[in-house]
Design a protein around this motif. Structure first.
Motif, short mmCIF file in Angstrom:
data_model
loop_
_atom_site.label_atom_id
_atom_site.label_comp_id
_atom_site.label_asym_id
_atom_site.label_seq_id
_atom_site.Cartn_x
_atom_site.Cartn_y
_atom_site.Cartn_z
N LYS A 22 -62.14 -71.50 -90.66
CA LYS A 22 -62.23 -71.96 -91.90
C LYS A 22 -60.98 -71.23 -92.88
CE LYS A 22 -67.25 -72.53 -91.86
NZ LYS A 22 -68.42 -72.13 -92.11
N GLU A 79 -72.29 -83.17 -89.21
CA GLU A 79 -72.84 -82.75 -87.94
C GLU A 79 -73.95 -83.70 -87.75
OE1 GLU A 79 -73.58 -78.69 -88.14
OE2 GLU A 79 -71.90 -77.93 -87.82
N ILE A 129 -61.35 -76.81 -92.34
CA ILE A 129 -61.42 -76.46 -90.98
C ILE A 129 -60.35 -76.73 -90.39
CG2 ILE A 129 -63.20 -76.71 -89.17
CD1 ILE A 129 -65.07 -77.21 -91.04
N ASN A 177 -60.85 -74.51 -85.30
CA ASN A 177 -61.99 -74.56 -86.16
C ASN A 177 -62.27 -73.39 -87.09
OD1 ASN A 177 -63.04 -77.04 -85.15
ND2 ASN A 177 -63.97 -75.82 -83.32
N GLU A 200 -70.33 -80.17 -94.26
CA GLU A 200 -70.18 -80.01 -92.85
C GLU A 200 -71.35 -80.35 -91.96
OE1 GLU A 200 -68.59 -76.35 -90.03
OE2 GLU A 200 -68.81 -75.79 -91.90
#
Length: 205
Positions: free
Chosen positions: A13, A43, A6, A11, A39
């Motif tokens: 991918k 988060e 990332i 941001n 990911e």
């Protein structure tokens, strides 16, 4: 599960083998390869850390702030177990003042929550003022302006007094001021048919 890098700038991918971002050409050397599972886990960790960093409080209807696990208000002893804790910085509670009128006899208290409030026997606080014959149906107006509490007389018969002084214009109230609706204190005695309140102003009450 698909793996990718990332981009820290946009941001995007990118394929795990890329050394520059496909979108903005940011250097991806040293960027860890991740996947959707990792990911989402990161988060969730960020969300938990953000919540823990906030100071949560339960704010009673009287305006007092209490710890998030408190079941009774430390100020008025009311049950607050059903109040959802909020971030202490929400709604600018640090600077917002609370205004309360407490009757001299200790039997009644009213928290002012509107910018303008008319009080009287047929208006706000009528449940307490109904038996006070010297109080008019719409006796006085309370106003919250720029975090200050003002009072204005509306009665043309028995008038409104602040600290035993009849008011004829909007008057700023201070913490501890005595309001007389329809009467004053004479020789240390107050009139039974009038109503008397003490002004309470503060951040936590």
């Amino acid at each position: 599960m698909q793996k990718y890098k990332i981009c820290p700038s946009c941001n995007t991918k990118n394929e795990p083998t890329r050394f520059e971002c496909l979108n903005c050409e940011t250097d991806l050397t040293g960027i860890k390869i991740t996947d959707e599972g990792n990911e989402k886990m990161m988060e969730n960790i960020d969300s938990v850390q953000s919540t823990l960093s906030k100071k949560l409080v339960r704010v009673c209807e009287c305006g007092a702030k209490n710890p998030p696990n408190a079941r009774k208000c430390s100020a008025c002893q009311e049950d607050i177990s059903d109040i959802i804790p909020i971030d202490d910085t929400d709604n600018n509670t640090e600077n917002k003042l609370t205004f309360v009128l407490s009757s001299i006899d200790g039997q009644y208290a009213y928290k002012i929550t509107s910018e303008e409030t008319v009080v009287g026997r047929d208006s706000t606080m009528r449940e307490y003022l109904a038996s006070k014959a010297y109080v008019s149906r719409a006796h006085a107006k309370l106003m919250v302006v720029n975090n200050e509490l003002l009072i204005e007389n509306l009665s043309s018969t028995n008038y409104t007094y602040v600290n035993d002084q009849k008011i004829d214009k909007r008057t700023k109230l201070q913490d501890g001021d005595e309001i007389g609706l329809g009467g004053i204190c004479i020789g240390g005695k107050r009139q039974d048919m009038a109503a008397y309140f003490i002004t309470r102003i503060g951040q936590c009450m």
